[in-house]
Design a protein around this motif. Sequence first.
Motif, mmCIF file in Angstrom:
data_model
loop_
_atom_site.group_PDB
_atom_site.id
_atom_site.type_symbol
_atom_site.label_atom_id
_atom_site.label_comp_id
_atom_site.label_asym_id
_atom_site.label_seq_id
_atom_site.Cartn_x
_atom_site.Cartn_y
_atom_site.Cartn_z
ATOM 1 N N GLU A 254 9.545 27.462 -32.094
ATOM 2 C CA GLU A 254 9.307 28.383 -33.205
ATOM 3 C C GLU A 254 10.620 28.720 -33.920
ATOM 4 N N ASN A 255 11.714 28.781 -33.179
ATOM 5 C CA ASN A 255 13.015 29.079 -33.801
ATOM 6 C C ASN A 255 13.421 27.988 -34.778
ATOM 7 N N LEU A 256 13.251 26.718 -34.379
ATOM 8 C CA LEU A 256 13.611 25.615 -35.263
ATOM 9 C C LEU A 256 12.678 25.549 -36.466
ATOM 10 N N LYS A 257 11.399 25.777 -36.249
ATOM 11 C CA LYS A 257 10.452 25.810 -37.377
ATOM 12 C C LYS A 257 10.863 26.896 -38.376
ATOM 13 N N ALA A 258 11.249 28.054 -37.863
ATOM 14 C CA ALA A 258 11.676 29.159 -38.728
ATOM 15 C C ALA A 258 12.959 28.793 -39.473
ATOM 16 N N LYS A 259 13.881 28.140 -38.796
ATOM 17 C CA LYS A 259 15.134 27.722 -39.437
ATOM 18 C C LYS A 259 14.848 26.690 -40.536
ATOM 19 N N ASN A 260 13.954 25.730 -40.267
ATOM 20 C CA ASN A 260 13.573 24.740 -41.279
ATOM 21 C C ASN A 260 12.966 25.432 -42.499
ATOM 22 N N ASP A 261 12.081 26.392 -42.265
ATOM 23 C CA ASP A 261 11.461 27.132 -43.368
ATOM 24 C C ASP A 261 12.497 27.939 -44.152
ATOM 25 N N GLU A 262 13.448 28.511 -43.437
ATOM 26 C CA GLU A 262 14.529 29.268 -44.087
ATOM 27 C C GLU A 262 15.331 28.367 -45.025
ATOM 28 N N TYR A 263 15.660 27.167 -44.569
ATOM 29 C CA TYR A 263 16.404 26.218 -45.404
ATOM 30 C C TYR A 263 15.575 25.786 -46.606
ATOM 31 N N ARG A 264 14.284 25.493 -46.379
ATOM 32 C CA ARG A 264 13.415 25.093 -47.493
ATOM 33 C C ARG A 264 13.396 26.165 -48.576
ATOM 34 N N GLN A 265 13.220 27.405 -48.156
ATOM 35 C CA GLN A 265 13.172 28.505 -49.115
ATOM 36 C C GLN A 265 14.507 28.660 -49.830
ATOM 37 N N ALA A 266 15.599 28.516 -49.099
ATOM 38 C CA ALA A 266 16.929 28.632 -49.707
ATOM 39 C C ALA A 266 17.169 27.498 -50.708
ATOM 40 N N VAL A 267 16.743 26.292 -50.381
ATOM 41 C CA VAL A 267 16.884 25.164 -51.323
ATOM 42 C C VAL A 267 16.084 25.464 -52.580
ATOM 43 N N LYS A 268 14.882 25.975 -52.409
ATOM 44 C CA LYS A 268 14.048 26.282 -53.579
ATOM 45 C C LYS A 268 14.722 27.316 -54.474
ATOM 46 N N THR A 269 15.179 28.417 -53.899
ATOM 47 C CA THR A 269 15.722 29.492 -54.730
ATOM 48 C C THR A 269 17.142 29.209 -55.228
ATOM 49 N N GLN A 270 17.976 28.580 -54.414
ATOM 50 C CA GLN A 270 19.372 28.377 -54.798
ATOM 51 C C GLN A 270 19.614 27.086 -55.578
ATOM 52 N N VAL A 271 18.697 26.109 -55.446
ATOM 53 C CA VAL A 271 18.924 24.816 -56.113
ATOM 54 C C VAL A 271 17.777 24.491 -57.074
ATOM 55 N N LEU A 272 16.576 24.331 -56.562
ATOM 56 C CA LEU A 272 15.476 23.801 -57.369
ATOM 57 C C LEU A 272 15.052 24.729 -58.498
ATOM 58 N N ASP A 273 15.023 26.030 -58.250
ATOM 59 C CA ASP A 273 14.637 26.968 -59.309
ATOM 60 C C ASP A 273 15.712 27.060 -60.397
ATOM 61 N N ARG A 274 16.942 26.763 -60.045
ATOM 62 C CA ARG A 274 18.048 26.866 -61.008
ATOM 63 C C ARG A 274 18.287 25.569 -61.777
ATOM 64 N N TRP A 275 18.005 24.423 -61.169
ATOM 65 C CA TRP A 275 18.259 23.126 -61.802
ATOM 66 C C TRP A 275 17.003 22.272 -61.711
ATOM 67 N N PRO A 276 16.134 22.369 -62.706
ATOM 68 C CA PRO A 276 14.853 21.667 -62.652
ATOM 69 C C PRO A 276 14.951 20.147 -62.765
ATOM 70 N N ASN A 277 16.104 19.615 -63.107
ATOM 71 C CA ASN A 277 16.233 18.164 -63.214
ATOM 72 C C ASN A 277 16.576 17.498 -61.885
ATOM 73 N N VAL A 278 16.733 18.275 -60.829
ATOM 74 C CA VAL A 278 17.034 17.725 -59.510
ATOM 75 C C VAL A 278 15.778 17.058 -58.947
ATOM 76 N N TYR A 279 15.966 15.903 -58.323
ATOM 77 C CA TYR A 279 14.894 15.196 -57.628
ATOM 78 C C TYR A 279 15.008 15.546 -56.152
ATOM 79 N N TYR A 280 13.922 16.040 -55.562
ATOM 80 C CA TYR A 280 13.978 16.602 -54.214
ATOM 81 C C TYR A 280 12.913 15.992 -53.312
ATOM 82 N N THR A 281 13.285 15.844 -52.058
ATOM 83 C CA THR A 281 12.319 15.466 -51.042
ATOM 84 C C THR A 281 12.811 15.923 -49.681
ATOM 85 N N GLU A 282 11.922 15.835 -48.725
ATOM 86 C CA GLU A 282 12.251 16.167 -47.344
ATOM 87 C C GLU A 282 11.948 14.959 -46.470
ATOM 88 N N VAL A 283 12.748 14.788 -45.416
ATOM 89 C CA VAL A 283 12.570 13.679 -44.491
ATOM 90 C C VAL A 283 12.519 14.220 -43.067
#
Length: 154
Positions: A61-90
């Motif tokens: 559960e700790n790792l799942k929470a950390k993964n979700d934390e990073y996803r949310q941070a990427v969304k707010t700090q990168v994707l919401d600010r620069w819409p021309n970025v191409y994003y994916t997860e692996v």
Amino acid sequence: MKFLICFLVLISVLSTVQAWNKIEHTNGKELLHILEGGYYQDGGLHRIYVILFSNPGVGSENLKAKNDEYRQAVKTQVLDRWPNVYYTEVDATNADYVKFAEDVIGVNTAELIHAPSLLIMEYGKGVWIHGPEAVSRIARYVPAYEERARLSRH
């Protein structure tokens, strides 16, 4: 009344549309082909790519929470600010992506049991980052990658 209903439906549809570009792929070979410019009429080489490499944290559960934390941070700090970025997860533990993550990108997949790693890339040049400052560092790099991409297209 009909106009109001149509307007509300249109607003709700538009509000759920993501502003950034999601990369669709089914394995590491396909993702590499995309990063190399495949599938795009213009070659796609001067696009800015951000990839989150993770271990899905099955049973942790700790790792799942950390993964979700990073996803949310990427969304707010990168994707919401620069819409021309191409994003994916692996999922770097998936057999279809292990060689891509480790051999092509150089991600140390053993580190992913603690937190995800991020890659930012443009025209085959980039950096992958692991650690608590990964997202903020990627966010700081995007403007420089955007400028490099803009200059390369002209």
